[in-house]
Design a protein around this motif. Structure first.
Motif, PDB file in Angstrom:
ATOM      1  N   LEU A   2       0.864  -1.178   0.000  1.00  0.00           N
ATOM      2  CA  LEU A   2       0.000   0.000   0.000  1.00  0.00           C
ATOM      3  C   LEU A   2       0.903   1.231   0.000  1.00  0.00           C
ATOM      4  CD1 LEU A   2      -2.421  -1.233   2.804  1.00  0.00           C
ATOM      5  CD2 LEU A   2      -2.820  -1.344   0.342  1.00  0.00           C
ATOM      6  N   GLU A   3       0.374   2.343  -0.490  1.00  0.00           N
ATOM      7  CA  GLU A   3       1.225   3.532  -0.608  1.00  0.00           C
ATOM      8  C   GLU A   3       0.424   4.785  -0.271  1.00  0.00           C
ATOM      9  OE1 GLU A   3       4.290   5.388  -3.917  1.00  0.00           O
ATOM     10  OE2 GLU A   3       3.376   3.430  -4.247  1.00  0.00           O
ATOM     11  N   THR A   4       1.114   5.743   0.370  1.00  0.00           N
ATOM     12  CA  THR A   4       0.552   7.063   0.643  1.00  0.00           C
ATOM     13  C   THR A   4       1.534   8.089   0.093  1.00  0.00           C
ATOM     14  OG1 THR A   4       1.640   7.427   2.777  1.00  0.00           O
ATOM     15  CG2 THR A   4      -0.437   6.166   2.805  1.00  0.00           C
ATOM     16  N   GLU A   5       1.276   9.338   0.350  1.00  0.00           N
ATOM     17  CA  GLU A   5       2.154  10.392  -0.152  1.00  0.00           C
ATOM     18  C   GLU A   5       3.603  10.228   0.331  1.00  0.00           C
ATOM     19  OE1 GLU A   5       2.691  15.190   0.314  1.00  0.00           O
ATOM     20  OE2 GLU A   5       0.660  14.367   0.469  1.00  0.00           O
ATOM     21  N   ARG A   6       3.781   9.917   1.619  1.00  0.00           N
ATOM     22  CA  ARG A   6       5.135   9.831   2.187  1.00  0.00           C
ATOM     23  C   ARG A   6       5.585   8.432   2.556  1.00  0.00           C
ATOM     24  NH1 ARG A   6       4.753  13.702   7.226  1.00  0.00           N
ATOM     25  NH2 ARG A   6       2.817  12.535   7.476  1.00  0.00           N
ATOM     26  N   LEU A   7       4.669   7.447   2.461  1.00  0.00           N
ATOM     27  CA  LEU A   7       4.951   6.127   3.024  1.00  0.00           C
ATOM     28  C   LEU A   7       4.667   4.990   2.061  1.00  0.00           C
ATOM     29  CD1 LEU A   7       3.009   6.741   6.368  1.00  0.00           C
ATOM     30  CD2 LEU A   7       5.472   7.094   5.975  1.00  0.00           C
ATOM     31  N   ILE A   8       5.376   3.896   2.268  1.00  0.00           N
ATOM     32  CA  ILE A   8       5.061   2.617   1.639  1.00  0.00           C
ATOM     33  C   ILE A   8       4.760   1.661   2.781  1.00  0.00           C
ATOM     34  CG2 ILE A   8       5.970   0.658   0.325  1.00  0.00           C
ATOM     35  CD1 ILE A   8       7.734   2.714  -1.183  1.00  0.00           C
ATOM     36  N   LEU A   9       3.655   0.957   2.687  1.00  0.00           N
ATOM     37  CA  LEU A   9       3.309  -0.083   3.651  1.00  0.00           C
ATOM     38  C   LEU A   9       3.502  -1.404   2.932  1.00  0.00           C
ATOM     39  CD1 LEU A   9      -0.035   1.430   5.051  1.00  0.00           C
ATOM     40  CD2 LEU A   9       2.313   1.906   5.764  1.00  0.00           C
ATOM     41  N   ARG A  10       4.436  -2.191   3.431  1.00  0.00           N
ATOM     42  CA  ARG A  10       4.752  -3.466   2.788  1.00  0.00           C
ATOM     43  C   ARG A  10       4.948  -4.536   3.846  1.00  0.00           C
ATOM     44  NH1 ARG A  10       9.743  -4.550   4.177  1.00  0.00           N
ATOM     45  NH2 ARG A  10      11.430  -3.045   4.088  1.00  0.00           N
ATOM     46  N   LEU A  11       4.954  -5.777   3.397  1.00  0.00           N
ATOM     47  CA  LEU A  11       5.178  -6.881   4.318  1.00  0.00           C
ATOM     48  C   LEU A  11       6.589  -6.798   4.909  1.00  0.00           C
ATOM     49  CD1 LEU A  11       3.475  -9.799   2.361  1.00  0.00           C
ATOM     50  CD2 LEU A  11       2.509  -8.321   4.134  1.00  0.00           C
ATOM     51  N   TRP A  12       6.729  -7.320   6.114  1.00  0.00           N
ATOM     52  CA  TRP A  12       8.019  -7.338   6.802  1.00  0.00           C
ATOM     53  C   TRP A  12       8.937  -8.386   6.197  1.00  0.00           C
ATOM     54  CZ3 TRP A  12       9.919  -4.256  10.641  1.00  0.00           C
ATOM     55  CH2 TRP A  12       9.017  -3.371  11.247  1.00  0.00           C
ATOM     56  N   ASN A  13      10.242  -8.101   6.194  1.00  0.00           N
ATOM     57  CA  ASN A  13      11.291  -9.038   5.784  1.00  0.00           C
ATOM     58  C   ASN A  13      12.278  -9.171   6.937  1.00  0.00           C
ATOM     59  OD1 ASN A  13      10.456  -9.208   2.977  1.00  0.00           O
ATOM     60  ND2 ASN A  13      11.217  -7.111   2.800  1.00  0.00           N
ATOM     61  N   GLU A  14      12.902 -10.323   7.062  1.00  0.00           N
ATOM     62  CA  GLU A  14      13.910 -10.495   8.111  1.00  0.00           C
ATOM     63  C   GLU A  14      15.047  -9.489   7.967  1.00  0.00           C
ATOM     64  OE1 GLU A  14      15.199 -14.398   9.276  1.00  0.00           O
ATOM     65  OE2 GLU A  14      13.294 -15.265   8.614  1.00  0.00           O
ATOM     66  N   SER A  15      15.286  -9.023   6.755  1.00  0.00           N
ATOM     67  CA  SER A  15      16.339  -8.028   6.526  1.00  0.00           C
ATOM     68  C   SER A  15      16.001  -6.666   7.138  1.00  0.00           C
ATOM     69  CB  SER A  15      16.626  -7.877   5.030  1.00  0.00           C
ATOM     70  OG  SER A  15      15.457  -7.463   4.351  1.00  0.00           O
ATOM     71  N   ASP A  16      14.772  -6.501   7.640  1.00  0.00           N
ATOM     72  CA  ASP A  16      14.363  -5.262   8.305  1.00  0.00           C
ATOM     73  C   ASP A  16      14.777  -5.230   9.779  1.00  0.00           C
ATOM     74  OD1 ASP A  16      13.007  -4.296   6.001  1.00  0.00           O
ATOM     75  OD2 ASP A  16      11.213  -5.446   6.548  1.00  0.00           O
ATOM     76  N   ALA A  17      15.431  -6.279  10.255  1.00  0.00           N
ATOM     77  CA  ALA A  17      15.741  -6.396  11.689  1.00  0.00           C
ATOM     78  C   ALA A  17      16.567  -5.221  12.217  1.00  0.00           C
ATOM     79  CB  ALA A  17      16.448  -7.718  11.978  1.00  0.00           C
ATOM     80  N   ALA A  18      17.523  -4.740  11.458  1.00  0.00           N
ATOM     81  CA  ALA A  18      18.366  -3.627  11.935  1.00  0.00           C
ATOM     82  C   ALA A  18      17.530  -2.360  12.115  1.00  0.00           C
ATOM     83  CB  ALA A  18      19.527  -3.377  10.979  1.00  0.00           C
ATOM     84  N   ASP A  19      16.686  -2.036  11.133  1.00  0.00           N
ATOM     85  CA  ASP A  19      15.820  -0.857  11.256  1.00  0.00           C
ATOM     86  C   ASP A  19      14.840  -1.033  12.413  1.00  0.00           C
ATOM     87  OD1 ASP A  19      17.022   0.367   9.088  1.00  0.00           O
ATOM     88  OD2 ASP A  19      15.381  -0.029   7.698  1.00  0.00           O
ATOM     89  N   LEU A  20      14.241  -2.214  12.521  1.00  0.00           N
ATOM     90  CA  LEU A  20      13.296  -2.476  13.598  1.00  0.00           C
ATOM     91  C   LEU A  20      13.971  -2.278  14.953  1.00  0.00           C
ATOM     92  CD1 LEU A  20      10.619  -3.449  14.789  1.00  0.00           C
ATOM     93  CD2 LEU A  20      11.387  -5.803  14.387  1.00  0.00           C
ATOM     94  N   PHE A  21      15.162  -2.818  15.115  1.00  0.00           N
ATOM     95  CA  PHE A  21      15.861  -2.728  16.392  1.00  0.00           C
ATOM     96  C   PHE A  21      16.121  -1.274  16.805  1.00  0.00           C
ATOM     97  CE2 PHE A  21      19.829  -2.554  18.875  1.00  0.00           C
ATOM     98  CZ  PHE A  21      19.352  -3.168  20.029  1.00  0.00           C
ATOM     99  N   VAL A  22      16.493  -0.434  15.857  1.00  0.00           N
ATOM    100  CA  VAL A  22      16.778   0.973  16.165  1.00  0.00           C
ATOM    101  C   VAL A  22      15.605   1.616  16.898  1.00  0.00           C
ATOM    102  CG1 VAL A  22      17.078   3.266  15.125  1.00  0.00           C
ATOM    103  CG2 VAL A  22      18.436   1.337  14.298  1.00  0.00           C
ATOM    104  N   PHE A  23      14.391   1.378  16.436  1.00  0.00           N
ATOM    105  CA  PHE A  23      13.216   2.024  17.024  1.00  0.00           C
ATOM    106  C   PHE A  23      12.574   1.199  18.138  1.00  0.00           C
ATOM    107  CE2 PHE A  23      13.429   3.672  12.608  1.00  0.00           C
ATOM    108  CZ  PHE A  23      13.846   4.945  12.954  1.00  0.00           C
ATOM    109  N   ALA A  24      12.562  -0.129  17.991  1.00  0.00           N
ATOM    110  CA  ALA A  24      11.894  -0.986  18.975  1.00  0.00           C
ATOM    111  C   ALA A  24      12.727  -1.171  20.242  1.00  0.00           C
ATOM    112  CB  ALA A  24      11.580  -2.338  18.352  1.00  0.00           C
ATOM    113  N   SER A  25      13.983  -0.759  20.236  1.00  0.00           N
ATOM    114  CA  SER A  25      14.813  -0.845  21.446  1.00  0.00           C
ATOM    115  C   SER A  25      14.623   0.372  22.348  1.00  0.00           C
ATOM    116  CB  SER A  25      16.290  -0.987  21.069  1.00  0.00           C
ATOM    117  OG  SER A  25      16.739   0.151  20.346  1.00  0.00           O
TER     118      SER A  25
END
Length: 177
Positions: A2-25
């Motif tokens: 899905l897409e908006t003006e500033r964002l893309i909403l997509r399924l999660w990938n295991e390769s997203d772990a580094a980005d996830l950790f930055v905010f979820a920590s």
């Protein structure tokens, strides 16, 4: 996707772990939403596999950088933490602290609500927040959610504590009487 003006909403990938950790920590994010801060990238990778890989759970990608900055999802029927029918869903969301107060969550959730009602044919979408979480309450107000009930002794299993959960609802306009 899905897409908006500033964002893309997509399924999660295991390769997203580094980005996830930055905010979820960050301890300002998870506990307000009912989960513990992540302690490692490996834990974030495991969360992607075990929690964020459900259908209709999306990584929020900031178009400007291509990086994951949060999550938004619809948990339908029995996937929900609430007792819902199969044509109802619970909206869950969070975004990293540097992206607070920029309208990002309202933008992402608006698109997911549209998707839920128009593409998935949901009749109602519920959303909850723990008492005191004014950021989540504010987003829900902007989205048009209406108060449904308070569960005063809701057990937040991931935090191993009991809290008051305020539950709100949004009804698909085509189902309104």
């Amino acid at each position: 996707m899905l897409e908006t003006e500033r964002l893309i909403l997509r399924l999660w990938n295991e390769s997203d772990a580094a980005d996830l950790f930055v905010f979820a920590s960050d301890d300002r994010v998870g506990p307000a939403a009912g989960w513990q801060p992540h302690k490692s990238q490996e834990e974030s990778r495991q969360i992607i596999r075990d929690v964020l890989s459900f259908p209709e759970t999306y990584a929020i990608v900031w178009k400007e950088t291509g990086r994951v900055i949060g999550s938004v999802g619809l948990m339908q029927g029995k996937q929900s933490n609430l007792t819902l029918t199969e044509n109802e869903a619970e909206l869950g969301f969070w975004v990293g602290v540097p992206y607070w107060n920029r309208g990002i969550m309202t933008e992402a959730a608006t698109e997911l609500i549209r998707h839920g009602f128009e593409d998935l044919g949901l009749s109602r979408i519920f959303c909850g927040y723990f008492e005191g979480n004014e950021r989540s309450a504010g987003v829900q107000r902007k989205l048009g959610f209406q108060y449904r009930k308070t569960i005063p002794d809701y057990y937040a299993a991931q935090l191993d504590e009991t809290r008051s959960l305020i539950v709100q609802v949004l009804t698909n306009p085509k189902y309104e009487i």
